[in-house]
Structures are given as C-alpha cells and as structure tokens.
Design an enzyme around this catalytic site. Structure first.
Site, mmCIF file in Angstrom:
data_model
loop_
_atom_site.group_PDB
_atom_site.id
_atom_site.type_symbol
_atom_site.label_atom_id
_atom_site.label_comp_id
_atom_site.label_asym_id
_atom_site.label_seq_id
_atom_site.Cartn_x
_atom_site.Cartn_y
_atom_site.Cartn_z
ATOM 1 N N GLU A 15 -0.783 -7.263 -8.997
ATOM 2 C CA GLU A 15 -1.382 -7.292 -7.662
ATOM 3 C C GLU A 15 -2.354 -8.463 -7.526
ATOM 4 O OE1 GLU A 15 -1.239 -5.943 -4.817
ATOM 5 O OE2 GLU A 15 -0.319 -3.950 -4.942
ATOM 6 N N ARG A 98 -8.481 6.734 -3.951
ATOM 7 C CA ARG A 98 -9.081 5.621 -4.673
ATOM 8 C C ARG A 98 -9.151 4.380 -3.796
ATOM 9 N NH1 ARG A 98 -5.816 1.527 -6.619
ATOM 10 N NH2 ARG A 98 -3.593 1.899 -6.988
ATOM 11 N N ASN A 100 -8.363 0.569 -2.942
ATOM 12 C CA ASN A 100 -7.131 -0.178 -3.174
ATOM 13 C C ASN A 100 -7.360 -1.660 -2.882
ATOM 14 O OD1 ASN A 100 -4.388 -0.044 -4.043
ATOM 15 N ND2 ASN A 100 -3.724 -0.340 -1.929
ATOM 16 N N ASN A 149 -3.543 -1.901 2.487
ATOM 17 C CA ASN A 149 -3.062 -3.028 1.706
ATOM 18 C C ASN A 149 -3.248 -4.337 2.480
ATOM 19 O OD1 ASN A 149 -1.964 -2.718 -0.991
ATOM 20 N ND2 ASN A 149 -0.506 -1.269 -0.104
ATOM 21 N N ASP A 197 3.119 -4.743 2.006
ATOM 22 C CA ASP A 197 2.101 -4.608 0.952
ATOM 23 C C ASP A 197 1.082 -5.738 1.121
ATOM 24 O OD1 ASP A 197 0.687 -4.007 -1.435
ATOM 25 O OD2 ASP A 197 2.504 -3.295 -2.398
#
Length: 248
Positions: A15, A98, A100, A149, A197
């Site tokens: 990522e 959580r 991100n 995202n 994404d």
C-alpha cells in the site's frame, strides 16, 4: 507499455507508494506485516522498518520523520533511530475498526479515514474521517465510511476526494470550514465491476485509481468520465503514485 516488478519482495498487502522527490527514493508499506519499505529504484535495494501491525498509511515529514497510521493510533516514526512516538489515539476501540488510508494536506496536517469490516446488514460503520493537527491533536472532521481509501486534496478547487471501496464510489467534500461538508459523488466504479482503492492526480487534473478487484488502473477526467484503463499483471492492485526524476 512495459510493466515490471520494482523489487523482488512479495508483499502481503502492499500500500501507499510515496515518491520522495527530494531524494529520488520510494517509500511504501506492507500494512498486514507492519513493514515500512524504503526503496532505491536504481538499485532495487530495500530497507525495512518494522512497525506495529496492522498499519494503515503514512506521510513523509520535512524533517525526515514519518507520520504513521496504525490500527487505533497515530505516531511519529524516526527512520534514523527507529523510534516510534505515539501522538494520538482513537476514542473508539472495536475489533474490526481501524485507521486505513491517509494523506498529507497542503498545510502540513495529516488526514486519515477508517475502515469498519464485518458489519451486519444495515449496520452503520463506526469511525470517521480524521485530521491530525500540527500540535498532535486528533479531530474527527467527517462521516464514517465503510472502507476509506485513497484520500487526496484537489490542487485547484480545494475539495477532499476520498473513496469508499465498499460502496464502489469516490466522493468529494468541502473541508474549508474544518469539517467535511457538501458530500458529492464524483464517480461510481460499479460499471468497471470493482471497488476503487488508492488514488492520485496527474498533471492534467485526471484522477487515477486502482481497481482492486479487476487488476486494472483507471483514469477519470475532471467531469468523472473514464478516459484510460490499464490492465496489470496482478490480481489486486491497491495503490499508485507517479515517480521518477520527471514524475513520468
């Protein structure tokens, strides 16, 4: 078009590629393993920094330190000393919630969204869109998305663009007041049969996103029309950035 691996390592969840123009180096993250990768593209040499897993995202600081989003906290990491200092923590603690993906804002603050997995039908996600202030305070400025995202700040109109991968959509918000307001749908990726994404801009104002379910990169113009589609030799691309001496 010639596509080849930059490094030999296989990542569990690669990522947040981040090109450091000052040094000509690439930073990236393996979120599942909690690894921060410092990559020399010329030699392929990779230096690994281990962080508490899972991680979500990061941003480079001018002083060489790095802002890190972890599961429920934000920290400041010094690659030279390999010391991590916690700056702020979420006030919600849930097993499947959580932090991100995140991004640096033009004024030096760090913006990060949350993801909340395994929701029941009709259950609203917890979390939100948060900003880490320069004094280390954490403020919730926007609504919870199921899977936030690719946040990025538009260089011309000043709006925040952010994907909700679970909704297969990219939205924009006005954050000039300090709160995320005037939510607008920019594009839906449902016609491409994939969630969006990670995202980035090109120099012409096009928004690129990784189509994580179809192994493609897509570009949308300023009006949200699909203008480019690139197939990749991987099943699940997650994020992208421009790099190299001329960002080509």
């Amino acid at each position: 078009m010639h596509i080849q691996p930059l490094i030999p390592q296989r990542l569990a969840l690669g990522e947040c590629p981040n090109w450091d123009a000052a040094t000509g180096q690439l930073w990236a993250m393996d979120c599942r393993r909690g690894q921060l990768l410092h990559i020399d593209p010329a030699s392929g040499r990779t230096e690994l920094h281990l962080l508490p897993a899972p991680t979500g995202s990061f941003a480079l600081n001018a002083d060489g330190r790095i802002v890190i989003a972890m599961k429920e906290a934000l920290g400041l990491y010094d690659p030279a000393s390999r010391q991590l200092h916690t700056l702020a923590e979420l006030d919600e603690h849930l097993p499947h919630l959580r932090l991100n993906d995140g991004c640096a804002l033009p004024d030096g603050r760090f913006l990060v969204g949350s993801m909340h997995l395994h929701l029941e039908a009709g259950e609203a996600p917890k979390g939100g869109i948060y900003v880490l202030e320069r004094d280390g305070q954490l403020a919730r400025i926007g609504p919870a998305l199921k899977t936030a995202n690719g946040p990025l700040f538009h260089p011309h109109n000043g709006r925040l663009f952010i994907a909700d991968s679970a909704a297969q959509s990219i939205y924009s918000f006005d954050i000039s007041s300090g709160q995320a307001q005037d939510q607008q749908l920019f594009i839906s990726t449902q016609p491409q049969q994939s969630a969006p994404d990670g995202c980035c801009w090109d120099r012409d104002g096009g928004l690129w996103t990784a189509l994580v379910r179809t192994g493609q990169l897509a570009r949308y113009d300023a009006q949200g029309a699909l203008s480019e589609l690139i197939s990749l030799p991987v099943a699940h691309p997650s994020a992208l950035c421009f790099g190299g001496p001329d960002l080509a």
